[in-house]
Design a protein around this motif. Structure first.
Motif, PDB file in Angstrom:
ATOM      1  N   GLY A  20      45.216  46.115  47.023  1.00  0.00           N
ATOM      2  CA  GLY A  20      45.467  47.096  45.973  1.00  0.00           C
ATOM      3  C   GLY A  20      44.597  46.980  44.745  1.00  0.00           C
ATOM      4  N   ALA A  21      43.690  46.015  44.716  1.00  0.00           N
ATOM      5  CA  ALA A  21      42.859  45.817  43.523  1.00  0.00           C
ATOM      6  C   ALA A  21      41.703  44.890  43.849  1.00  0.00           C
ATOM      7  CB  ALA A  21      43.686  45.211  42.391  1.00  0.00           C
ATOM      8  N   LEU A  22      40.813  44.768  42.906  1.00  0.00           N
ATOM      9  CA  LEU A  22      39.759  43.751  42.911  1.00  0.00           C
ATOM     10  C   LEU A  22      39.611  43.299  41.472  1.00  0.00           C
ATOM     11  CD1 LEU A  22      37.479  42.038  44.045  1.00  0.00           C
ATOM     12  CD2 LEU A  22      35.972  44.019  43.828  1.00  0.00           C
ATOM     13  N   ASP A  23      40.000  42.060  41.205  1.00  0.00           N
ATOM     14  CA  ASP A  23      39.990  41.547  39.839  1.00  0.00           C
ATOM     15  C   ASP A  23      38.819  40.620  39.542  1.00  0.00           C
ATOM     16  OD1 ASP A  23      42.587  42.704  39.039  1.00  0.00           O
ATOM     17  OD2 ASP A  23      43.385  41.319  40.541  1.00  0.00           O
ATOM     18  N   ILE A  24      38.442  39.811  40.520  1.00  0.00           N
ATOM     19  CA  ILE A  24      37.431  38.777  40.308  1.00  0.00           C
ATOM     20  C   ILE A  24      36.498  38.763  41.511  1.00  0.00           C
ATOM     21  CG2 ILE A  24      37.028  36.294  40.025  1.00  0.00           C
ATOM     22  CD1 ILE A  24      39.975  36.186  38.910  1.00  0.00           C
ATOM     23  N   ALA A  25      35.192  38.645  41.243  1.00  0.00           N
ATOM     24  CA  ALA A  25      34.210  38.526  42.321  1.00  0.00           C
ATOM     25  C   ALA A  25      33.395  37.257  42.118  1.00  0.00           C
ATOM     26  CB  ALA A  25      33.294  39.740  42.332  1.00  0.00           C
ATOM     27  N   PHE A  26      33.294  36.492  43.173  1.00  0.00           N
ATOM     28  CA  PHE A  26      32.448  35.300  43.188  1.00  0.00           C
ATOM     29  C   PHE A  26      31.350  35.591  44.199  1.00  0.00           C
ATOM     30  CE2 PHE A  26      31.413  30.911  44.539  1.00  0.00           C
ATOM     31  CZ  PHE A  26      31.080  30.378  43.305  1.00  0.00           C
ATOM     32  N   ASN A  27      30.241  36.131  43.716  1.00  0.00           N
ATOM     33  CA  ASN A  27      29.140  36.571  44.570  1.00  0.00           C
ATOM     34  C   ASN A  27      28.252  35.377  44.902  1.00  0.00           C
ATOM     35  OD1 ASN A  27      30.041  39.237  44.513  1.00  0.00           O
ATOM     36  ND2 ASN A  27      29.053  39.590  42.564  1.00  0.00           N
ATOM     37  N   ASN A  28      28.645  34.674  45.929  1.00  0.00           N
ATOM     38  CA  ASN A  28      28.065  33.395  46.271  1.00  0.00           C
ATOM     39  C   ASN A  28      27.135  33.449  47.481  1.00  0.00           C
ATOM     40  OD1 ASN A  28      28.233  30.306  46.282  1.00  0.00           O
ATOM     41  ND2 ASN A  28      29.056  30.820  48.297  1.00  0.00           N
ATOM     42  N   ALA A  29      27.137  34.543  48.217  1.00  0.00           N
ATOM     43  CA  ALA A  29      26.308  34.629  49.428  1.00  0.00           C
ATOM     44  C   ALA A  29      24.849  34.405  49.069  1.00  0.00           C
ATOM     45  CB  ALA A  29      26.475  35.992  50.093  1.00  0.00           C
TER      46      ALA A  29
END
Length: 130
Positions: free
Chosen positions: A83-92
Motif C-alpha cells: 500500500g505504500a513505499l516509504d524508504i528505498a535502499f538502492n543498493n543494486a
C-alpha cells in the motif's frame, strides 16, 4: 525486534545478498515490511526466508534495475503488496575486479547501466510513490 520502522514499507535492491540482504533483515527487525529485489530469484527467496524466520514481513520481487519496465513493475508490486513505499535502499550494483586494461567496453557498460542508470530509474519511479 524494535518498532522504529513499524508501519513503513522499505524497498531494498540488491537485497538477495551482502549489504542489501543485511540491510533488508535489519529493516525488518526494526518493524518494516520489506521488499527485496534483485536479479537472482533463489537468493531473494533465501533473504525473505531469513526475514520471516525472525518474524519479519518480506516479499521478493525479481528485477533487473537496468530495465525501466522492470523497475516500474517493481515499484508497482511494492505498492500493491503493502500500500505504500516509504524508504528505498538502492543498493543494486556490480563491479569489475582486475586491471582496467583487461575489461571490455561491454563489461564497462554493464557497470554504468546497473550502478548509474539503474539508480536513476529507481529514483525516478520511487519518488513518484513517495
Amino acid at each position: 525486534m524494535t518498532a522504529r520502522f513499524a508501519g513503513r514499507v522499505v524497498l531494498v535492491t540488491g537485497g538477495g545478498s551482502g549489504i542489501g540482504r543485511a540491510t533488508a533483515v535489519e529493516f525488518a527487525r526494526r518493524g518494516a515490511a520489506v521488499v527485496v529485489a534483485g536479479r537472482t530469484a533463489e537468493s531473494l527467496k533465501r533473504a525473505v526466508a531469513a526475514i520471516r524466520a525472525e518474524g519479519g514481513e518480506a516479499t521478493a520481487v525479481p528485477c533487473d534495475v537496468r530495465s525501466e519496465d522492470e523497475v516500474r513493475a517493481l515499484v508497482a508490486a511494492t505498492v500493491a503488496a503493502y500500500g505504500a513505499l516509504d524508504i528505498a535502499f538502492n543498493n543494486a550494483g556490480v563491479s569489475l575486479v582486475g586491471s582496467l586494461t583487461e575489461f571490455s567496453a561491454a563489461e564497462w557498460d554493464e557497470v554504468i547501466s546497473t550502478n548509474l542508470t539503474g539508480t536513476f530509474l529507481l529514483m525516478k519511479h520511487e519518488i513518484i510513490q513517495m
